[in-house]
Each structure stands twice: as C-alpha cells, then as structure tokens.
Scaffold this active site. Sequence first.
Site, PDB file in Angstrom:
ATOM      1  N   TYR A   1      41.354  43.300  50.498  1.00  0.00           N
ATOM      2  CA  TYR A   1      41.915  42.795  51.737  1.00  0.00           C
ATOM      3  C   TYR A   1      43.383  43.208  51.833  1.00  0.00           C
ATOM      4  O   TYR A   1      44.261  42.569  51.267  1.00  0.00           O
ATOM      5  CB  TYR A   1      41.787  41.277  51.821  1.00  0.00           C
ATOM      6  CG  TYR A   1      40.366  40.763  51.805  1.00  0.00           C
ATOM      7  CD1 TYR A   1      39.275  41.606  52.005  1.00  0.00           C
ATOM      8  CD2 TYR A   1      40.109  39.415  51.582  1.00  0.00           C
ATOM      9  CE1 TYR A   1      37.977  41.122  51.992  1.00  0.00           C
ATOM     10  CE2 TYR A   1      38.809  38.917  51.564  1.00  0.00           C
ATOM     11  CZ  TYR A   1      37.748  39.785  51.765  1.00  0.00           C
ATOM     12  OH  TYR A   1      36.461  39.295  51.741  1.00  0.00           O
TER      13      TYR A   1
ATOM     14  N   PHE B   1      31.179  35.297  57.041  1.00  0.00           N
ATOM     15  CA  PHE B   1      30.912  35.391  58.480  1.00  0.00           C
ATOM     16  C   PHE B   1      30.080  34.197  58.948  1.00  0.00           C
ATOM     17  O   PHE B   1      29.164  34.333  59.756  1.00  0.00           O
ATOM     18  CB  PHE B   1      30.178  36.699  58.782  1.00  0.00           C
ATOM     19  CG  PHE B   1      30.497  37.288  60.147  1.00  0.00           C
ATOM     20  CD1 PHE B   1      31.801  37.539  60.530  1.00  0.00           C
ATOM     21  CD2 PHE B   1      29.483  37.616  61.032  1.00  0.00           C
ATOM     22  CE1 PHE B   1      32.086  38.102  61.766  1.00  0.00           C
ATOM     23  CE2 PHE B   1      29.755  38.174  62.272  1.00  0.00           C
ATOM     24  CZ  PHE B   1      31.061  38.423  62.637  1.00  0.00           C
ATOM     25  N   PRO B   2      30.378  32.974  58.465  1.00  0.00           N
ATOM     26  CA  PRO B   2      29.517  31.820  58.738  1.00  0.00           C
ATOM     27  C   PRO B   2      29.477  31.382  60.191  1.00  0.00           C
ATOM     28  O   PRO B   2      28.504  30.766  60.625  1.00  0.00           O
ATOM     29  CB  PRO B   2      30.103  30.718  57.848  1.00  0.00           C
ATOM     30  CG  PRO B   2      31.533  31.108  57.683  1.00  0.00           C
ATOM     31  CD  PRO B   2      31.523  32.609  57.630  1.00  0.00           C
TER      32      PRO B   2
END
Length: 246
Positions: free
Chosen positions: A66, A211-212
């Site tokens: 990231y 990505f909930p």
Amino acid sequence: MSATTTAVRKTFKLGGDLEVNRLGFGAMRIVGEGVWGEPADPENSRRVLRRAVELGVNFIDTADAYGPNVSERLIGEALAPYRPGLIIATKGGLTRQGPGKWAPVGRAEYLTQQVEMSLRLLKTDRIDLWQLHRIDPKTPVEESLGAVQKLQQQGKIRHIGLSEVKVDEIKQARKVVEIVSVQNKYNLSDREHEDVLEYCTKENIAFIPWFPVAAGKLAQPGGKLDAVAKRHDATVQSAEELGCFS
C-alpha cells in the site's frame, strides 16, 4: 463463530490469543490514488488512524504494497508505540509497478526483506499478524511460508495468515505453518468465496473479508445492505459490522 448466527459475539480470538473487535480498520485507502504514493493530506490520514483507535478499533490491517510502504509508515508515525490490545496486521508478497498495478513475488529472500522493512516502518519488534498477500505461482508455497516460519521462530512474527486463496491452497499452506486467518474478497453481492468462509468457520480460522461494503456502494440508500438493515430494524452500520470477522 459464523457471522450468520443470530447472536454474533462482538469480538473474535485471532490465533486463539488475540482478542479483536469484529469491526476493524483497513488502511489501504490512507495512501494516494490507485493505492500508490503519498496521500494528498498525510496528517489527515494520521488523524483518521488515531480517531479509529479512539472509537474502539483494535485491529488495523495494512500491507507493504500500500503505497508501497506508505500505509505502514503512516501507521507507525500515528500510533507507535502501540497501546496495549491494539493489533496491527500487515501483508507481503505483492510488488508494485505503478497505480493500480500489482504482481506477486514469493521468493524467500524477498519476503524476508519485506518483513524486516515492515518491522522498521511500523516501529515494532514483532508483527501481530503477517499475511501472504498472494501466493506466487512461480514460487512453491513451501518456500514462501518456510521463510516466514523462520521469522516467526525468531520472534519477529506472532501469527501467519493468507490472502485471496482457495480451500485447497489453505490446506496446502497448513502443512507448512499454522494458519490463523484468511483474507478474501467477500461482501453481500460477491459470495465467490463462500466455501472458504465455511471452511474457515469449521476450522476456527479467522475470515477477514476485504471490500466488505464494496467501497461504500452497498451502504447507499436503497442498496442491499440498507434492505438487510431495515429487515432487522438496525442501522446500516450495525449490518456492516456483522461481516467484519467470522
């Protein structure tokens, strides 16, 4: 403990010894566009991290990819030394070639180097949960996880997890090291990994969906999450919380 049970506990024991709140904080979006480079306002990213902890988040998930390295560095700057009970998870095994570009590398020497870098950026002597970000098809998983196991034996990693894997891959990895968590893409509209969730529930492995809420789309008025919340006389935020750990 499955997230589909009627009464969902508010915490989950990761690896049997780290108690985490089911609603965690994913630190992918505190960096620049395309998960690349510095954020537009680094100090605001640090404020978001501190505020999340103030609100009760005790599990923060990041990765060396990231930025790369930016998210880990911001977490170290904002939160180290870490308060008791705050668990920092990171991942390694994906390289970056530009905004939105990712490629797996699982060679032993590379992963060893990246773990050492993560320790430095996070300002810690031990990573609570280190996850193999992707299995490298060019490198035997025994080599990748064998290197990580050595680091675990040296006390630099507490627990080991996997990311974006199938059931057979989890079983293969468990022959090398103890796996305490699996992080796969999963939400109300994407149930591709339902079998992985079921396997993890059966084996008492933490299932961490990424990505909930589909980048917020599921939480929009009239969306699927809104409909679920109304059926249970709950807020959208309460419905979100049910999916954060299984």
